[in-house]
Design a protein around this motif. Sequence first.
Motif, short mmCIF file in Angstrom:
data_model
loop_
_atom_site.label_atom_id
_atom_site.label_comp_id
_atom_site.label_asym_id
_atom_site.label_seq_id
_atom_site.Cartn_x
_atom_site.Cartn_y
_atom_site.Cartn_z
N ILE A 52 72.32 24.76 25.51
CA ILE A 52 72.43 25.11 26.93
C ILE A 52 72.39 26.62 27.11
O ILE A 52 73.17 27.35 26.52
CB ILE A 52 73.72 24.54 27.54
CG1 ILE A 52 73.80 23.03 27.35
CG2 ILE A 52 73.84 24.92 29.02
CD1 ILE A 52 72.74 22.24 28.04
N SER A 53 71.48 27.09 27.96
CA SER A 53 71.42 28.52 28.26
C SER A 53 71.71 28.79 29.74
O SER A 53 71.91 29.93 30.14
CB SER A 53 70.05 29.09 27.91
OG SER A 53 69.03 28.45 28.65
N PHE A 54 71.75 27.72 30.56
CA PHE A 54 72.03 27.88 31.98
C PHE A 54 72.82 26.68 32.48
O PHE A 54 72.53 25.54 32.11
CB PHE A 54 70.72 27.97 32.80
CG PHE A 54 70.96 28.00 34.28
CD1 PHE A 54 71.27 29.19 34.91
CD2 PHE A 54 70.90 26.84 35.04
CE1 PHE A 54 71.51 29.22 36.28
CE2 PHE A 54 71.13 26.86 36.40
CZ PHE A 54 71.44 28.05 37.02
N ALA A 55 73.83 26.95 33.31
CA ALA A 55 74.58 25.88 33.95
C ALA A 55 74.91 26.31 35.37
O ALA A 55 75.11 27.50 35.63
CB ALA A 55 75.86 25.58 33.17
N ASP A 56 74.94 25.34 36.28
CA ASP A 56 75.35 25.64 37.65
C ASP A 56 76.54 24.73 38.00
O ASP A 56 77.07 24.03 37.13
CB ASP A 56 74.18 25.49 38.63
CG ASP A 56 73.67 24.06 38.77
OD1 ASP A 56 74.31 23.12 38.26
OD2 ASP A 56 72.63 23.89 39.43
N SER A 57 76.94 24.75 39.26
CA SER A 57 78.13 23.99 39.67
C SER A 57 77.95 22.49 39.45
O SER A 57 78.91 21.79 39.13
CB SER A 57 78.47 24.28 41.13
OG SER A 57 77.40 23.93 41.98
#
Length: 117
Positions: A52-57
């Motif tokens: 994982i390199s990006f996560a949002d809400s």
Amino acid sequence: MKFEIQTEDNYSIMTLKSERLDSKVAPELKSQFIVLANTSDSGHLILDLSAISFADSSGLGALLLAQRLYRDLDRNLVLCNVPERIKSLLSISQLDNAFTIAADTDEGITLASEMEE
């Protein structure tokens, strides 16, 4: 959402294969968490976030759902191989204390087992 699940005696390791943990993958991931948590022989869950390199809400919401599911079933959820960027996001969101975080999969297995004692 691509992922791999390895089930052992008292735990499962779910390795996420996507780079993004966002609104596009969160619904499918939530569904998978529900199925896995309700599988009687799945035990604790060690969730490998190394890809994982990006996560949002939405992605964080999926992780929180998993945490609640496993807690309510008296099982443990441990996040492992969490990239620094995601650790920072958890910290900024004040969610770092909501999760047990391990450096790697082996430590995750150990922590999940110790938490049941």
